[in-house]
Design a protein around this motif. Sequence first.
Motif, PDB file in Angstrom:
ATOM      1  N   MET A 222      44.237  53.102 -75.705  1.00  0.00           N
ATOM      2  CA  MET A 222      44.543  51.969 -75.886  1.00  0.00           C
ATOM      3  C   MET A 222      45.566  52.032 -76.932  1.00  0.00           C
ATOM      4  SD  MET A 222      41.780  48.246 -76.099  1.00  0.00           S
ATOM      5  CE  MET A 222      40.816  49.117 -77.581  1.00  0.00           C
TER       6      MET A 222
ATOM      7  N   ARG B 294      49.321  51.719 -76.208  1.00  0.00           N
ATOM      8  CA  ARG B 294      50.442  51.439 -76.481  1.00  0.00           C
ATOM      9  C   ARG B 294      51.491  52.420 -77.238  1.00  0.00           C
ATOM     10  NH1 ARG B 294      47.614  50.993 -82.293  1.00  0.00           N
ATOM     11  NH2 ARG B 294      48.967  52.830 -82.351  1.00  0.00           N
TER      12      ARG B 294
ATOM     13  N   TRP C  82      53.441  49.053 -74.637  1.00  0.00           N
ATOM     14  CA  TRP C  82      52.745  48.028 -73.977  1.00  0.00           C
ATOM     15  C   TRP C  82      51.696  46.946 -74.875  1.00  0.00           C
ATOM     16  CZ3 TRP C  82      49.009  50.652 -70.338  1.00  0.00           C
ATOM     17  CH2 TRP C  82      50.093  51.463 -68.937  1.00  0.00           C
ATOM     18  N   ASP C  83      51.790  45.564 -74.717  1.00  0.00           N
ATOM     19  CA  ASP C  83      51.034  45.128 -75.594  1.00  0.00           C
ATOM     20  C   ASP C  83      50.103  44.184 -75.599  1.00  0.00           C
ATOM     21  OD1 ASP C  83      54.206  44.322 -77.168  1.00  0.00           O
ATOM     22  OD2 ASP C  83      54.279  42.672 -75.084  1.00  0.00           O
ATOM     23  N   HIS C  84      49.017  44.958 -74.388  1.00  0.00           N
ATOM     24  CA  HIS C  84      48.038  44.299 -73.630  1.00  0.00           C
ATOM     25  C   HIS C  84      47.644  45.176 -72.852  1.00  0.00           C
ATOM     26  CE1 HIS C  84      49.859  42.042 -70.727  1.00  0.00           C
ATOM     27  NE2 HIS C  84      48.322  42.323 -69.631  1.00  0.00           N
TER      28      HIS C  84
ATOM     29  N   ASP D 244      43.787  45.318 -69.750  1.00  0.00           N
ATOM     30  CA  ASP D 244      42.425  44.568 -69.569  1.00  0.00           C
ATOM     31  C   ASP D 244      41.854  45.568 -69.047  1.00  0.00           C
ATOM     32  OD1 ASP D 244      44.568  41.620 -69.446  1.00  0.00           O
ATOM     33  OD2 ASP D 244      44.532  41.674 -67.843  1.00  0.00           O
TER      34      ASP D 244
ATOM     35  N   GLY E   4      38.050  42.551 -77.693  1.00  0.00           N
ATOM     36  CA  GLY E   4      39.219  42.142 -76.744  1.00  0.00           C
ATOM     37  C   GLY E   4      38.959  40.576 -75.824  1.00  0.00           C
TER      38      GLY E   4
ATOM     39  N   ARG F 105      41.141  40.981 -71.857  1.00  0.00           N
ATOM     40  CA  ARG F 105      42.284  41.364 -72.524  1.00  0.00           C
ATOM     41  C   ARG F 105      41.691  42.110 -74.038  1.00  0.00           C
ATOM     42  NH1 ARG F 105      47.143  37.976 -70.596  1.00  0.00           N
ATOM     43  NH2 ARG F 105      46.363  39.124 -68.579  1.00  0.00           N
ATOM     44  N   HIS F 106      42.974  42.924 -74.489  1.00  0.00           N
ATOM     45  CA  HIS F 106      42.878  43.733 -75.738  1.00  0.00           C
ATOM     46  C   HIS F 106      44.688  43.357 -75.964  1.00  0.00           C
ATOM     47  CE1 HIS F 106      39.183  45.296 -75.076  1.00  0.00           C
ATOM     48  NE2 HIS F 106      39.290  45.436 -73.891  1.00  0.00           N
ATOM     49  N   HIS F 107      44.291  42.728 -76.289  1.00  0.00           N
ATOM     50  CA  HIS F 107      45.998  42.742 -77.650  1.00  0.00           C
ATOM     51  C   HIS F 107      46.195  43.973 -78.601  1.00  0.00           C
ATOM     52  CE1 HIS F 107      46.308  38.823 -76.052  1.00  0.00           C
ATOM     53  NE2 HIS F 107      45.351  38.478 -76.051  1.00  0.00           N
ATOM     54  N   LEU F 108      47.010  44.859 -78.101  1.00  0.00           N
ATOM     55  CA  LEU F 108      47.452  46.269 -78.218  1.00  0.00           C
ATOM     56  C   LEU F 108      47.803  46.638 -80.062  1.00  0.00           C
ATOM     57  CD1 LEU F 108      47.772  48.113 -75.586  1.00  0.00           C
ATOM     58  CD2 LEU F 108      45.915  48.257 -76.611  1.00  0.00           C
TER      59      LEU F 108
ATOM     60  N   GLU G  58      45.506  44.735 -81.779  1.00  0.00           N
ATOM     61  CA  GLU G  58      43.234  45.697 -82.492  1.00  0.00           C
ATOM     62  C   GLU G  58      43.233  46.673 -82.938  1.00  0.00           C
ATOM     63  OE1 GLU G  58      41.112  44.974 -78.655  1.00  0.00           O
ATOM     64  OE2 GLU G  58      41.904  43.285 -78.235  1.00  0.00           O
TER      65      GLU G  58
END
Length: 178
Positions: A123, A127, A132-134, A136, A155, A171-174, A177
Amino acid sequence: MISRPKHIVHATAPVIQTERLRLRMPRFEDFVHRKAFYASDRAVWEGGPYAAEQAWRIFASEVAQWPLMGFGPFSMEDPVTEEYLGEVGIYQPLGYPEPELGWYVVDHAEGKGLAAEGARAVMAWARDTFGWDHIDNYIDPGNARSIALALRLGGTLVDGPGADPSDVVIRHHLRAEL
């Protein structure tokens, strides 16, 4: 539709080192582990079990994402012994709405936090490399262990398309997190 990066950043996997793992480009000899996984009952969450020929097609197409898309799977290995421990990476076969974060570990490596450690590293790499912002996860609703891991990684459940209409999408908000 597959969203190909405007330019390929990596034609092969970079090496990422974590505290307990080395993430590297998959090699031919790693297939023996993927073949065993795809022949096992654990492959039910991936549409399997599969015969060796189909497992090879899946493995080869995932590895081929590196030169075609600039991302793909990383093989996870012990940095001291070089023992193969599993795989973690970014996948986007035809039909996936966006790139997906996925993982698996060999049987004897389960329950040690290795998939989580590898996923966090991927992740951060996604990023930093792609901005990338996210990202999945698309997880079969019966795969409670993967759902639990995705949630432990920070997530959140979202109402969005997965690879299959029944998928749980996490969803993982990079930016938040890591």
